[in-house]
Design an enzyme around this catalytic site. Sequence first.
Site, PDB file in Angstrom:
ATOM      1  N   TYR A 101       1.174  -1.031   0.107  1.00 47.62           N
ATOM      2  CA  TYR A 101      -0.042   0.037   0.060  1.00 47.62           C
ATOM      3  C   TYR A 101       0.599   1.187  -0.474  1.00 47.62           C
ATOM      4  CZ  TYR A 101      -3.341   3.761   1.834  1.00 47.62           C
ATOM      5  OH  TYR A 101      -3.328   5.277   1.169  1.00 47.62           O
ATOM      6  N   GLU A 190      -3.478   7.831  -3.548  1.00 47.86           N
ATOM      7  CA  GLU A 190      -3.207   6.414  -3.110  1.00 47.86           C
ATOM      8  C   GLU A 190      -3.127   4.881  -4.117  1.00 47.86           C
ATOM      9  OE1 GLU A 190      -5.610   5.189   0.066  1.00 47.86           O
ATOM     10  OE2 GLU A 190      -6.965   4.020  -1.094  1.00 47.86           O
TER      11      GLU A 190
END
Lengths: 379, 290
Positions: A101, A190
């Site tokens: 991530y 993101e």
Amino acid sequence: MKLHEYQARDILARQGIPVTGGGVATTPDDVRRIAEAIGGRVVVKAQVFVGGRGKAGGIALADTPADAEAAARRILGMNIKGLTVEKVLVAEAITYEREIYLGVVMDRATRAIVLMASAEGGVEIEEVARTNPDAIVKIAAHPMLGLLDFQARDLAFGIGLRDARQVRQFAQIASALYRIYMETDATLAEINPLVVKADGSLQALDSKIVLDDSALFRHPELEALRDSSDEPEAERRAREAGITYIKLDGDIGCMVNGAGLAMATMDVVKLYGGEPANFLDIGGGAGKEKVKAALQIILSDPNVRAVMFNIFGGITRVDEVARGIVAALAEVPTSVPMIARLVGTNEVEGRRILAESTLIPAATLAEAAEKAVAAARTS
Amino acid sequence: MSILVDSGTRLLVQGITGREGEFHTRQMLAYGTNVVAGVTPGRGGQRAIDGAVPVFNSVAEAVAATGANVSIIYVPAPFAPDAIREAAAAGIALVVCITEGIPANDMVATVRYVHERGSRLIGPNCPGLLTPGQAKVGIIPGNIAIPGPVGVVSKSGTLTYEAVDALTRLGIGQSTIVGIGGDPIIGTTFVDVLALFERDPATRAIVLIGEIGGRAEIDAAEYIAAHITRPVVSFIAGQTAPPGKRMGHAGAIISGGEGTAQEKISALEAVGVTVARLPTDIAQLVRERL
């Protein structure tokens, strides 16, 4: 303003971040053609503004173009959490070894832009924050110098990357994502997951960008990407009029100046046994036209059985609000009872203007809420 | 006594010739605030507000000519960050920014710059300050406030007026009212203002008005437990707000289950703060705790 996955992917690609190839389609035929051009296994992904697409069946793997077409027939038009799928992204299906991530957000407490990374990619970062907060590595970019190269490397080392080439590539991607965040004036950028492939290289499989509405004035190219399909009509009209309106489930329409007071007004309505029909903030210094638009938007909700005005004038002038209410009622006559509580800047003039109308006056917020709840019950 | 602004305030208005700037400068003058200068680039040498206030091209010029020590900004959002930086660069000790809708990321470097210059920023997206009977620096209506012992600090504008109005109706005056603003990044926090009130001998009780989103109220609760000896009464707006929706203020959003009103109310109550259910109940609760 949220961007779709494919729009975010295109922005990532322009900054040199490796993404999966493919295209966007609105028909099963187009999906087949894109799958044929890619060749091999593809993934068909619904483009809607909700999380949990995969679980809802909005993502499918297809081994052949015919399979892709069949998947598209199922996904296009499908309803995911109240939203209809109108577009799908068709991309090459990638095999990979693990998921990372990487995200950029604003941290209010430290007043800095923070990069977050976790070796536990593929799940929502909020979930990781709850279950395993130590798995998240955070680094604050310098407020003036930005993200420094060594910080980007530290982030890579922090999540356990060791291979020099991989660390370098991760740092490049982190720097590019930070640049995207700043250049697009995002509030969130993101990549999740950022995958590690068998050869050790990294690739962005899915990404998300949320833009700061306050900065769109200097990004006409991003404003042009707006997809209003998930935005209710009334909220779109409000946005265009410069009003913040959020529809709720109750029957008492509220028009308030100031976000804090608007929230408190909803709280008070509830305390007196009513249910607010909306949150509506006309903002600071609203003039007659804005007030008129706001009232029309409130009345466009068929559930509204009473309207409550709670205006405490400061930068907003109470007489201007009163003129807006009168103008709106002249254009759109209604039998919905209205309770007005107007105090502050130019309040005497405001009350004079409303004295000739059918509005029910109230002196305090509590009195206004009580009268609105009673009016909604009997109307 | 008071905090931040008083009768010694020499106020400069940035954006004095704009619609809002002009309107509110008239209100500030009518209140008795010592407005010494205005700034609008390109309008230097003129006089604004019916000739009452000299206009300068830059903050530095205005400071040199008038000794201005506080600046208030009514400049539109695209130009407001630069106006804040210009005021800090010119050595203005207290910069108050009323402007709403400034891109959040612009404030990151701006707030850092202001701190490096040794200035204090209040706002943006705030109603400013009012020390009753002495100085009105912003848009808080002067007629609702009277001098007295209660310090008021709030993220909201109009909700603060509501609380102040109720205090005044009970005959309880205010030392200074400070609106810190509802944006995610602001120059002065609850904790900063609590510290100032604690040091002010004229402030005998504090009212803190917060809302959903972020954790500033939680930080305030921790600070109150460790450092504040005065009674604190609070109200948190947004108890009925649904999660995931931004309630007007850029900062007011419940995300990932964090920043709820209940969480904040519990944190404040745990450290002895009295939390009101209605904003208008704040006044009565203050009376009981004074």
